[in-house]
Design a protein around this motif. Structure first.
Motif, PDB file in Angstrom:
ATOM      1  N   GLY A  70      -7.551  11.737 -16.956  1.00 38.72           N
ATOM      2  CA  GLY A  70      -8.477  11.986 -15.855  1.00 38.72           C
ATOM      3  C   GLY A  70      -8.816  10.736 -15.068  1.00 38.72           C
ATOM      4  N   TYR A  71      -9.719  10.907 -14.115  1.00 43.37           N
ATOM      5  CA  TYR A  71     -10.121   9.810 -13.229  1.00 43.37           C
ATOM      6  C   TYR A  71     -11.189   8.949 -13.909  1.00 43.37           C
ATOM      7  CZ  TYR A  71     -12.606   7.742  -9.199  1.00 43.37           C
ATOM      8  OH  TYR A  71     -13.250   6.897  -8.334  1.00 43.37           O
TER       9      TYR A  71
ATOM     10  N   VAL B  38     -17.150  13.917 -20.955  1.00 47.26           N
ATOM     11  CA  VAL B  38     -16.631  14.762 -19.880  1.00 47.26           C
ATOM     12  C   VAL B  38     -15.739  13.893 -18.997  1.00 47.26           C
ATOM     13  CG1 VAL B  38     -17.161  16.243 -17.917  1.00 47.26           C
ATOM     14  CG2 VAL B  38     -18.686  16.209 -19.893  1.00 47.26           C
ATOM     15  N   THR B  39     -14.505  14.334 -18.815  1.00 49.87           N
ATOM     16  CA  THR B  39     -13.535  13.620 -17.983  1.00 49.87           C
ATOM     17  C   THR B  39     -13.157  14.555 -16.835  1.00 49.87           C
ATOM     18  OG1 THR B  39     -12.695  12.555 -19.966  1.00 49.87           O
ATOM     19  CG2 THR B  39     -11.306  12.414 -18.013  1.00 49.87           C
ATOM     20  N   THR B  40     -13.081  14.011 -15.634  1.00 51.01           N
ATOM     21  CA  THR B  40     -12.763  14.883 -14.488  1.00 51.01           C
ATOM     22  C   THR B  40     -11.647  14.275 -13.642  1.00 51.01           C
ATOM     23  OG1 THR B  40     -14.148  13.952 -12.715  1.00 51.01           O
ATOM     24  CG2 THR B  40     -15.267  15.344 -14.330  1.00 51.01           C
ATOM     25  N   THR B  41     -11.150  15.086 -12.710  1.00 50.69           N
ATOM     26  CA  THR B  41     -10.261  14.572 -11.671  1.00 50.69           C
ATOM     27  C   THR B  41     -11.109  13.775 -10.683  1.00 50.69           C
ATOM     28  OG1 THR B  41     -10.665  16.507 -10.317  1.00 50.69           O
ATOM     29  CG2 THR B  41      -8.770  16.612 -11.823  1.00 50.69           C
ATOM     30  N   GLU B  42     -10.453  13.040  -9.800  1.00 52.67           N
ATOM     31  CA  GLU B  42     -11.198  12.244  -8.819  1.00 52.67           C
ATOM     32  C   GLU B  42     -12.033  13.155  -7.911  1.00 52.67           C
ATOM     33  OE1 GLU B  42      -8.819   9.366  -6.800  1.00 52.67           O
ATOM     34  OE2 GLU B  42     -10.552   8.542  -5.712  1.00 52.67           O
ATOM     35  N   GLU B  43     -11.462  14.297  -7.515  1.00 57.35           N
ATOM     36  CA  GLU B  43     -12.146  15.212  -6.587  1.00 57.35           C
ATOM     37  C   GLU B  43     -13.410  15.797  -7.217  1.00 57.35           C
ATOM     38  OE1 GLU B  43      -8.734  15.788  -7.491  1.00 57.35           O
ATOM     39  OE2 GLU B  43      -8.322  14.291  -5.950  1.00 57.35           O
ATOM     40  N   ALA B  44     -13.387  16.003  -8.530  1.00 59.53           N
ATOM     41  CA  ALA B  44     -14.513  16.681  -9.185  1.00 59.53           C
ATOM     42  C   ALA B  44     -15.582  15.703  -9.688  1.00 59.53           C
ATOM     43  CB  ALA B  44     -13.991  17.535 -10.349  1.00 59.53           C
ATOM     44  N   TRP B  45     -15.358  14.415  -9.533  1.00 63.34           N
ATOM     45  CA  TRP B  45     -16.189  13.422 -10.204  1.00 63.34           C
ATOM     46  C   TRP B  45     -17.639  13.350  -9.696  1.00 63.34           C
ATOM     47  CZ3 TRP B  45     -16.842  10.802 -14.396  1.00 63.34           C
ATOM     48  CH2 TRP B  45     -17.619   9.645 -14.403  1.00 63.34           C
ATOM     49  N   ALA B  46     -17.839  13.344  -8.385  1.00 65.06           N
ATOM     50  CA  ALA B  46     -19.145  12.982  -7.810  1.00 65.06           C
ATOM     51  C   ALA B  46     -20.329  13.808  -8.334  1.00 65.06           C
ATOM     52  CB  ALA B  46     -19.075  13.020  -6.289  1.00 65.06           C
ATOM     53  N   PRO B  47     -20.244  15.150  -8.395  1.00 58.90           N
ATOM     54  CA  PRO B  47     -21.425  15.897  -8.852  1.00 58.90           C
ATOM     55  C   PRO B  47     -21.824  15.550 -10.290  1.00 58.90           C
ATOM     56  CG  PRO B  47     -19.826  17.376  -7.832  1.00 58.90           C
ATOM     57  CD  PRO B  47     -19.154  16.049  -7.971  1.00 58.90           C
ATOM     58  N   LEU B  48     -20.841  15.321 -11.136  1.00 55.94           N
ATOM     59  CA  LEU B  48     -21.149  14.989 -12.530  1.00 55.94           C
ATOM     60  C   LEU B  48     -21.847  13.634 -12.609  1.00 55.94           C
ATOM     61  CD1 LEU B  48     -20.590  15.856 -15.591  1.00 55.94           C
ATOM     62  CD2 LEU B  48     -18.905  14.025 -15.513  1.00 55.94           C
ATOM     63  N   PHE B  49     -21.263  12.669 -11.924  1.00 52.70           N
ATOM     64  CA  PHE B  49     -21.787  11.308 -11.950  1.00 52.70           C
ATOM     65  C   PHE B  49     -23.242  11.284 -11.453  1.00 52.70           C
ATOM     66  CE2 PHE B  49     -22.377   7.183  -9.880  1.00 52.70           C
ATOM     67  CZ  PHE B  49     -22.053   6.338 -10.921  1.00 52.70           C
ATOM     68  N   THR B  50     -23.479  11.963 -10.338  1.00 55.57           N
ATOM     69  CA  THR B  50     -24.825  11.984  -9.759  1.00 55.57           C
ATOM     70  C   THR B  50     -25.820  12.625 -10.726  1.00 55.57           C
ATOM     71  OG1 THR B  50     -23.816  12.224  -7.598  1.00 55.57           O
ATOM     72  CG2 THR B  50     -26.150  12.772  -7.751  1.00 55.57           C
ATOM     73  N   MET B  51     -25.422  13.756 -11.320  1.00 54.55           N
ATOM     74  CA  MET B  51     -26.371  14.466 -12.180  1.00 54.55           C
ATOM     75  C   MET B  51     -26.627  13.694 -13.473  1.00 54.55           C
ATOM     76  SD  MET B  51     -28.230  16.857 -11.428  1.00 54.55           S
ATOM     77  CE  MET B  51     -27.810  18.259 -10.441  1.00 54.55           C
ATOM     78  N   CYS B  52     -25.615  12.999 -13.982  1.00 54.77           N
ATOM     79  CA  CYS B  52     -25.798  12.201 -15.207  1.00 54.77           C
ATOM     80  C   CYS B  52     -26.831  11.099 -14.970  1.00 54.77           C
ATOM     81  CB  CYS B  52     -24.487  11.543 -15.622  1.00 54.77           C
ATOM     82  SG  CYS B  52     -23.369  12.690 -16.377  1.00 54.77           S
ATOM     83  N   ASP B  53     -26.723  10.431 -13.831  1.00 51.94           N
ATOM     84  CA  ASP B  53     -27.684   9.372 -13.539  1.00 51.94           C
ATOM     85  C   ASP B  53     -29.062   9.947 -13.270  1.00 51.94           C
ATOM     86  OD1 ASP B  53     -26.011   7.337 -14.022  1.00 51.94           O
ATOM     87  OD2 ASP B  53     -25.724   6.710 -11.941  1.00 51.94           O
ATOM     88  N   THR B  54     -29.094  11.109 -12.635  1.00 53.73           N
ATOM     89  CA  THR B  54     -30.373  11.763 -12.354  1.00 53.73           C
ATOM     90  C   THR B  54     -31.094  12.126 -13.648  1.00 53.73           C
ATOM     91  OG1 THR B  54     -29.391  12.667 -10.351  1.00 53.73           O
ATOM     92  CG2 THR B  54     -31.431  13.688 -11.095  1.00 53.73           C
ATOM     93  N   PHE B  55     -30.323  12.561 -14.641  1.00 54.19           N
ATOM     94  CA  PHE B  55     -30.917  12.979 -15.915  1.00 54.19           C
ATOM     95  C   PHE B  55     -31.002  11.836 -16.937  1.00 54.19           C
ATOM     96  CE2 PHE B  55     -31.576  17.654 -16.305  1.00 54.19           C
ATOM     97  CZ  PHE B  55     -31.328  17.989 -14.987  1.00 54.19           C
ATOM     98  N   GLY B  56     -30.511  10.644 -16.591  1.00 55.22           N
ATOM     99  CA  GLY B  56     -30.604   9.510 -17.516  1.00 55.22           C
ATOM    100  C   GLY B  56     -29.738   9.664 -18.756  1.00 55.22           C
ATOM    101  N   MET B  57     -28.504  10.131 -18.562  1.00 55.67           N
ATOM    102  CA  MET B  57     -27.609  10.354 -19.692  1.00 55.67           C
ATOM    103  C   MET B  57     -26.906   9.061 -20.087  1.00 55.67           C
ATOM    104  SD  MET B  57     -27.431  13.271 -21.026  1.00 55.67           S
ATOM    105  CE  MET B  57     -28.457  14.695 -20.710  1.00 55.67           C
TER     106      MET B  57
ATOM    107  N   MET C 232     -24.589  19.528 -19.376  1.00 56.01           N
ATOM    108  CA  MET C 232     -24.634  18.732 -18.150  1.00 56.01           C
ATOM    109  C   MET C 232     -23.575  19.193 -17.151  1.00 56.01           C
ATOM    110  SD  MET C 232     -26.294  16.536 -16.432  1.00 56.01           S
ATOM    111  CE  MET C 232     -27.497  16.376 -17.730  1.00 56.01           C
ATOM    112  N   VAL C 233     -22.448  19.681 -17.650  1.00 53.60           N
ATOM    113  CA  VAL C 233     -21.422  20.231 -16.749  1.00 53.60           C
ATOM    114  C   VAL C 233     -21.981  21.466 -16.026  1.00 53.60           C
ATOM    115  CG1 VAL C 233     -19.205  21.475 -16.743  1.00 53.60           C
ATOM    116  CG2 VAL C 233     -19.400  19.284 -17.926  1.00 53.60           C
ATOM    117  N   PHE C 234     -22.664  22.344 -16.761  1.00 47.76           N
ATOM    118  CA  PHE C 234     -23.287  23.516 -16.126  1.00 47.76           C
ATOM    119  C   PHE C 234     -24.290  23.057 -15.066  1.00 47.76           C
ATOM    120  CE2 PHE C 234     -22.554  27.667 -18.415  1.00 47.76           C
ATOM    121  CZ  PHE C 234     -21.483  27.240 -19.162  1.00 47.76           C
ATOM    122  N   THR C 235     -25.106  22.066 -15.423  1.00 50.67           N
ATOM    123  CA  THR C 235     -26.151  21.588 -14.516  1.00 50.67           C
ATOM    124  C   THR C 235     -25.560  20.939 -13.270  1.00 50.67           C
ATOM    125  OG1 THR C 235     -27.385  21.099 -16.514  1.00 50.67           O
ATOM    126  CG2 THR C 235     -28.299  20.245 -14.491  1.00 50.67           C
TER     127      THR C 235
END
Ligand SMILES: *Cc1c(COP(=O)(O)O)cnc(C)c1O
Length: 401
Positions: free
Chosen positions: A84-85, A227-246, A99-102
């Motif tokens: 993955g990316y 959680v590993t994603t493609t480059e296209e799918a990365w941004a929502p996960l990254f943003t939510m992880c930082d938002t939730f302090g993961m 977190m993926v669901f969120t």
């Protein structure tokens, strides 16, 4: 059965690369250091601002909640292994799924979930999705009913390969083409394949989840999800992880990195033992069915041959003419197998499965109790001897059929 050399090479390079962290006067250690930190210090305000300005796009060490250098090494190793990316880490595999669901679903959305999923995902549907107005529908692992179940608001498909306990296989290539046709995100739980024996991202999935608690850690002493994603799918996960302090601790990241160094050797040994035990179970009169995708009798064995480079230590079986009481006696008689949840460590485990809670679309009633075995690194002959004692202890409580 041999391991795909490309997969083995991937495992090796991702592990070698992770060691190059920092230079010390004189030389460098084989292993990356454990960097424990909450606060990170900078030489100037300007340096701090530059680092912060980069942290949304690259891995920079700015605060413990945003990750630490040991965890970054592990993220890179898993990204490379799973194809993955980038990767984010979570305190447990289940937290990674949540977190993926969120990250990817919003109120009003609909998600299609394979009926063979890891059971706690159903709890997530009940306690999280329902509360936030996200609808979920279970589909047949074969994908045969997807056309009937897709809706206007469907956003994602959540698959698991192979399914928990019974190892039903879905065709990830088919799922990916369905997802593409309907502009859906394809999420796959890849805990079974560990990135080494199976790679959903290489078959067209967008998001791959691995409970590193299992084979990546490998020693029953650490909990973690990735959680590993493609480059296209990365941004929502990254943003939510930082938002939730993961974030995960450097010590835990270190343990998983250390486990990964022997992943390919351990999996080869787990596979060897599991195949020996599975073949033996097939010859036992107390056994109605043996569940393992590497057995030619598995209904989707050809899919396993096409997409996997091996099998792991998991084998389940259904008793024949033995009731719940007999199944309990069987478990309590075992001396080498431990009784306990989870799997992926060096030790063999036997776990009773409560099939009535495991599937929505298929009925288990009328069938025998199921036990999931995790074949560890012990001598398979000792494990078979232990199982023989287990079966002998069921005697006298067989059901007459
Ligand atoms: C164990 C497991 C998980 C959850 O991992 P934890 O670290 O125990 O939370 C998720 N998916 C699958 C398929 C698993 O087997």
């Amino acid at each position: 059965m041999t391991f795909d050399t490309k997969a083995r090479q991937r495992a090796k390079t991702s592990i070698v690369k992770s060691a190059a962290v920092q230079n010390y006067p004189g030389g460098r250690p084989v292993l990356p250091p454990v960097v424990r930190a909450s606060t990170v210090l900078f030489d100037s305000v300007e340096q701090m601002e530059i680092a912060r300005s980069k942290r949304d796009v690259s891995k920079v060490f700015t605060y413990g909640a945003k990750g630490n250098p040991t965890a970054f090494c592990l993220e890179d190793a898993i990204s490379e292994l799973d194809g993955g990316y980038r990767t984010r880490l979570f305190p447990t595999g289940l937290a990674a799924i949540a977190m993926v669901f969120t990250a990817y679903l919003s109120p009003g959305d609909h998600i299609l979930i394979a009926d063979c999923v890891y059971q706690p995902v159903r709890r997530l549907v009940k306690n999280f999705c329902q509360k936030f107005g996200i609808r979920a529908t279970y589909f047949e692992p074969s994908g045969s009913d997807l056309d009937d179940k897709i809706e206007k608001g469907t956003r994602a498909i959540y698959a698991e390969y192979p399914g928990s306990i019974l190892y039903e296989l879905c065709d990830m290539v088919e799922l990916a083409s369905f997802a593409k046709r309907h502009a859906l995100l394809l999420i796959a739980d890849n805990t079974w394949g560990s990135g080494l024996q199976y790679s959903p991202l290489r078959l067209g999935a967008d998001v791959s989840i691995i409970a590193a608690t299992k084979y990546l850690g490998g020693h029953a002493d650490v909990m973690m999800g990735a959680v590993t994603t493609t480059e296209e799918a990365w941004a929502p996960l990254f943003t939510m992880c930082d938002t939730f302090g993961m974030a995960v601790s450097a010590d835990d990241a270190y343990l998983v990195l250390r486990g990964m160094r022997s992943l390919s050797a351990r999996l080869a040994a787990h596979e060897h033992g599991a195949l020996q035990v599975a073949r033996w179970l097939c010859t036992q009169s107390d056994v109605a069915h043996v569940f393992c995708p590497a057995l030619p009798a598995h209904p989707q064995h050809s899919l396993w041959l096409r997409d996997c480079s091996g099998t792991n230590g998991l084998v389940s079986f259904e008793f024949r003419n033995v009731d719940e009481e007999g199944s309990r006696r069987f478990l309590n008689a075992l001396r080498v197998f431990g009784i306990g949840a989870s799997w992926g460590g060096f030790e063999s485990l036997a776990t009773p499965c409560y099939m009535q809670d495991e599937r929505t679309l298929s009925e288990w009633s009328g069938r025998g109790p199921v036990i999931r075995l995790h074949i560890g690194l012990e001598d398979p002959d000792d494990l078979i001897e232990d199982l023989r004692i287990g079966f002998a202890s069921c005697q006298g409580v067989r059901t007459a059929r």
